[in-house]
Each structure stands twice: as structure tokens, then as C-alpha cells.
Design an enzyme around this catalytic site. Structure first.
Site, PDB file in Angstrom:
ATOM      1  N   ASP A  13     -67.821  24.802 -37.632  1.00 13.36           N
ATOM      2  CA  ASP A  13     -67.578  23.352 -37.513  1.00 13.36           C
ATOM      3  C   ASP A  13     -66.669  23.011 -36.337  1.00 13.36           C
ATOM      4  OD1 ASP A  13     -68.992  22.917 -40.011  1.00 13.36           O
ATOM      5  OD2 ASP A  13     -67.178  23.622 -41.024  1.00 13.36           O
ATOM      6  N   LYS A  16     -69.596  23.072 -31.684  1.00 15.16           N
ATOM      7  CA  LYS A  16     -70.433  23.852 -30.758  1.00 15.16           C
ATOM      8  C   LYS A  16     -71.636  23.058 -30.270  1.00 15.16           C
ATOM      9  CE  LYS A  16     -70.855  27.102 -33.845  1.00 15.16           C
ATOM     10  NZ  LYS A  16     -69.859  26.598 -34.821  1.00 15.16           N
ATOM     11  N   GLY A  40     -74.852  22.924 -38.831  1.00 19.11           N
ATOM     12  CA  GLY A  40     -74.966  21.486 -38.641  1.00 19.11           C
ATOM     13  C   GLY A  40     -74.359  21.120 -37.303  1.00 19.11           C
ATOM     14  N   HIS A  41     -75.149  21.243 -36.238  1.00 20.63           N
ATOM     15  CA  HIS A  41     -74.661  21.003 -34.884  1.00 20.63           C
ATOM     16  C   HIS A  41     -74.958  19.561 -34.491  1.00 20.63           C
ATOM     17  CE1 HIS A  41     -74.690  25.575 -33.803  1.00 20.63           C
ATOM     18  NE2 HIS A  41     -73.949  25.278 -34.840  1.00 20.63           N
ATOM     19  N   GLN A 222     -71.997  28.840 -37.316  1.00 20.51           N
ATOM     20  CA  GLN A 222     -70.786  29.209 -38.045  1.00 20.51           C
ATOM     21  C   GLN A 222     -69.672  29.608 -37.060  1.00 20.51           C
ATOM     22  OE1 GLN A 222     -73.965  30.839 -39.493  1.00 20.51           O
ATOM     23  NE2 GLN A 222     -74.067  28.726 -40.154  1.00 20.51           N
ATOM     24  N   THR A 298     -73.870  19.352 -42.788  1.00 19.99           N
ATOM     25  CA  THR A 298     -75.024  19.811 -43.563  1.00 19.99           C
ATOM     26  C   THR A 298     -74.917  19.427 -45.033  1.00 19.99           C
ATOM     27  OG1 THR A 298     -75.426  21.659 -42.060  1.00 19.99           O
ATOM     28  CG2 THR A 298     -76.318  21.857 -44.280  1.00 19.99           C
ATOM     29  N   PRO A 302     -66.127  17.832 -48.228  1.00 18.84           N
ATOM     30  CA  PRO A 302     -64.879  17.681 -47.480  1.00 18.84           C
ATOM     31  C   PRO A 302     -64.383  19.039 -47.008  1.00 18.84           C
ATOM     32  CG  PRO A 302     -64.500  17.351 -49.826  1.00 18.84           C
ATOM     33  CD  PRO A 302     -65.987  17.433 -49.632  1.00 18.84           C
ATOM     34  N   ARG A 303     -63.960  19.103 -45.767  1.00 15.56           N
ATOM     35  CA  ARG A 303     -63.440  20.356 -45.222  1.00 15.56           C
ATOM     36  C   ARG A 303     -61.955  20.494 -45.533  1.00 15.56           C
ATOM     37  NH1 ARG A 303     -66.468  18.725 -39.776  1.00 15.56           N
ATOM     38  NH2 ARG A 303     -68.551  19.518 -40.274  1.00 15.56           N
ATOM     39  N   SER A 411     -62.279  18.500 -25.344  1.00 12.58           N
ATOM     40  CA  SER A 411     -63.084  17.367 -25.785  1.00 12.58           C
ATOM     41  C   SER A 411     -62.186  16.358 -26.491  1.00 12.58           C
ATOM     42  CB  SER A 411     -64.192  17.844 -26.725  1.00 12.58           C
ATOM     43  OG  SER A 411     -64.871  16.742 -27.287  1.00 12.58           O
TER      44      SER A 411
END
Length: 423
Positions: A13, A16, A40-41, A222, A298, A302-303, A411
Site C-alpha cells: 500500500d 506503487k 490494489g494499485h 504488496q 481492494t 481500515p489500515r 509524492s
């Protein structure tokens, strides 16, 4: 380039997709080398965000050839849905996407048994898409590959053997009772017709592209700390997510790679179970999660959120032989009064040398913190390094020196143009 690897330097995450999309402007071929539809890019075009799960991120750049390598596990139904979505928003895919005949298939029985295996105290926290069990079959030499989808006898016989074994191993997986090799093969007929023009020898195609002087970009999914061998085992993915898996997953030799670029957030996140030494307290994590929209592209989960972890990043730089690093989402930290970085770990009161290979040991590690003043100033419109707030530059330049890997760019937003080159 001619052959560049882009690899996640944390727990996935990292952003990438955006970086591969930007680099694809100078590439002729982009190839995914591992993972499956758990990736999930996200790539932004105007007001539209496109999330790519199997198709390489280079597909958003017209004229770039995109390949799904032998190291990827493919759910054909999800791949068709993804391609259909791309075509619906005006992205030309026909003739540009190739799928290795050697890539392994994710089949309905993989999803059925993973749903059972992820229940209870032994759960890893997977996306539930059957990816781990497809890789398990691959390692056990009982898997089915893309090329096998065109051979009825091989497919049916191997499927039936796998189903018989899985029914014994997972009697509680009720959907297995109605499955058979024949019905699964027949159900793939529409997908088979759709897929056939895309099936290719990705290894040969990439070899010939490099021999012709073309520029190749290898895209990982990943992140290093989820790598099957080098991650926080057993809380890892089922494939080689580090740069070492790149050439393996597309059928090239290691000497073709001339540059490895790591991607990391300016902080850290993790999804699922497993050790996370710099994890924030709940209130602080919630603040960062909302600022950074830290929900799985994806799964929507929540991260978990934490501060930058230098011992983990140094480890990623070592096992990937990073030439450069890109830091993403610096702008998420714009409103924080204080920025923390874990410079080292202590375990049972003693300094830790390197990065623990034991997840149990890592769980007990206590970070040694260094604090930086926040910059409390928006960075999203910044495009030159010297225009970054002084405190932001001080933070990044200290991390660069401590890591020993040059920063390529930073970024400062999701938009393609929201980038600040280091040099």
C-alpha cells in the site's frame, strides 16, 4: 531502464501504482511479477481513480505493452471484469495485454477453503480471494496454470484429484461438495475464448524486448515486509514480494536488472495481523487514517497506521539492493505538529542489530524514537525541492542520510503531477 524493478519497501500500500504509472511514460513494456487480485494499485486521471488488481499499471499509458508474468496467480473472472472496466473508461487493452501461459489459476475451490482457513485463531488476515491456496497448490506441484485451461483432460483430472484431497482436509467447506473438474472446466468456456488471444510466452517476449533495446519495467505487488521469505513470517503474503522475485516471476535472469526503486510512505501502514513496531495509539492512528484515506483499495479494510520505521526500511534497502527510494504521501503529514521516526529497536532492554527474523521477537521490540518538528504548511502544490517547507526538507534529508539510499522523488498527492524531484 532498460530493466527497472519497482518494489514496495514496507508492508504494501505504498503507492506503487502511481509511481509505476509515472515511470511507464518512459517504458516500452511493463510486467507484473507476483501477487494476485489482492493488489490494489491506484492510478489517478483527472477526477477518476482507477484501481488495478491484476493488470499492470502501465496500461494507463497509451502504447505500452503490459504482461502478467508466470509469478502471478490469476482469477480469470476478476481479470475479465477489470479489463471490461478499463475498456468502459476508454483505455485500449486489446493487443496490449498479455498473460503468461505459466501463470497459475485461482479456482473456486481455492476461495472456498481459504474462507474456512481464515476463521479462528490461526487467521493471517488475507483478502479472502483464494490467493494463498493457489500458491500452496503451486508449491505442492498440483496447481493448474493458464495453459492448462485449454487442455480438458489435464484440467479435469487434476481438478478432481485436488477436490478429493481438499474435501478430506476441509470437510466444513460446503461449496466443495458441488464442484467437479468437468463442471469447472465447462464453466470456464466463455473466459477461455476471451483469454486465448492474450496467452503468451512472457519470458520470451521480455527477452526479445530487452535484446532489441526496449525499456522494461517490472512491477511488484504488496511489499518487502510481506515477502514469503523475507517478511514478518507467518504474517506474510504467499509470493516473493521483494525485488528478488521480479525476474523469477517473469522468466528472466537476474543480470538483466540495472535499477531497483523502492517505494515507501513518509509514515507506515499495515493491513491484517502481525507485528507492527511503530503502530500509533488508536486516536493518533485514526487521525492519520482519515488524513491519508488509509483504507484498502481492494478490501476497504481500515489500515493500521504508524510512524516511519527506519530499521524496517534499512532491512528493505538491504534485501532489495535499492538504488533509489520514492517517498509517497508526504502531504498527509502536513498538519501534524510533531513527526516521529523509529531509528532503532530495543528488545528486552538491549539494542537490536539488524531486523529480527522472528515475528514473535519483532512483536516485543520497542522503538527508539527521534522527533522532528512538523511543518504545518500545505505541500500539495509544491513541485521543487527547494520550495518544500524547511522542516519537511530537514525530515526527508535526515531520513535519506540515515537510510543510505538516495531519494528519487517525493509524492505530495494522488494526482500524477503531484511530485517533487529530489535532484
Amino acid at each position: 531502464m532498460p530493466c527497472t524493478v519497482v518494489v514496495g519497501a514496507q508492508w504494501g500500500d505504498e503507492g506503487k501504482g502511481k509511481i509505476v504509472d509515472a515511470l511507464s511514460a518512459n517504458a516500452d513494456v511493463v510486467a507484473r511479477y507476483q501477487g494476485g487480485p489482492n493488489a490494489g494499485h491506484s492510478v489517478v486521471r483527472g477526477a477518476v481513480t482507477t484501481v488495478l488488481h491484476l493488470v499492470p499499471s502501465g496500461i494507463m499509458v497509451p502504447g505500452v505493452r503490459c504482461l502478467i508474468g508466470n509469478g502471478v496467480v490469476v482469477d480469470l473472472e476478476r481479470l475479465r471484469e477489470e479489463v471490461s472496466h478499463l475498456e468502459a473508461i476508454g483505455i485500449e487493452v486489446a493487443g496490449r495485454l498479455g498473460v503468461s501461459a505459466g501463470a497459475h489459476l485461482i479456482l473456486p475451490y481455492h476461495r472456498a477453503v481459504e474462507a474456512v482457513a481464515e476463521q479462528g485463531p490461526g487467521a493471517i488476515g488475507t483478502t479472502g480471494r483464494g490467493i494463498g491456496f493457489a500458491y500452496r497448490d503451486k508449491a505442492a506441484r498440483v496447481g493448474l496454470r493458464v495453459g492448462d485451461a485449454f487442455d480438458r483432460q489435464t484440467f479435469v483430472e487434476r481438478c478432481d484429484r485436488n477436490l478429493a484431497r481438499l474435501r478430506r482436509e476441509f470437510p466444513e467447506a460446503a461449496p466443495l461438495a458441488s464442484m467437479s473438474g468437468g463442471t469447472l472446466f465447462d464453466s470456464l468456456e466463455p473466459l477461455r475464448r476471451w483469454l486465448e488471444p492474450m496467452v503468451c510466452d512472457a519470458s520470451l517476449e521480455l527477452h526479445e524486448a530487452l535484446a532489441a533495446g526496449k525499456r522494461v519495467l517490472l512491477e511488484g505487488a504488496q511489499g518487502t515486509l510481506l515477502d514469503l521469505d523475507h517478511g514478518t513470517y507467518p504474517f506474510v503474503t504467499s509470493s516473493p514480494a521483494s525485488a528478488s522475485g521480479a525476474t523469477l516471476g517473469v522468466g528472466l535472469g537476474p543480470r538483466v536488472v540495472d535499477r531497483v526503486i523502492g517505494v515507501a510512505k513518509a509514515y507506515a501502514t499495515r493491513v491484517g495481523h502481525g507485528p507492527f513496531p511503530t503502530e500509533m495509539p488508536p486516536d493518533e492512528a485514526a487521525r492519520l487514517r482519515e488524513a491519508g484515506e488509509e483504507y484498502g483499495a481492494t478490501t476497504g479494510r481500515p489500515r493500521r497506521c504508524g510512524w516511519l520505521d527506519l530499521p524496517a526500511l534499512r532491512y528493505a534497502a538491504r534485501v532489495n539492493s535499492l538504488d533509489e527510494i520514492v517517498f509517497t504521501k508526504l502531504d498527509v503529514l502536513d498538519e501534524f505538529e510533531t513527526i516521529r521516526v523509529a531509528t532503532d529497536y530495543a528488545l528486552d532492554g538491549q539494542p537490536v542489530h539488524g531486523f529480527p527474523t522472528s515475528a514473535a521477537a519483532l512483536e516485543r521490540c520497542v522503538p527508539v524514537w527521534r522527533e522532528f518538528a512538523g511543518w504545518k504548511s500545505p505541500t500539495t502544490a509544491v513541485r521543487k525541492w527547494t520550495d518544500l517547507p524547511g522542516a519537511a526538507r530537514a525530515y526527508l534529508e535526515w531520513v535519506e542520510q540515515a537510510l543510505g539510499v538516495p531519494i528519487r522523488l517525493v509524492s505530495v498527492g494522488a494526482a500524477p503531477e503531484a511530485e517533487v524531484p529530489r535532484r
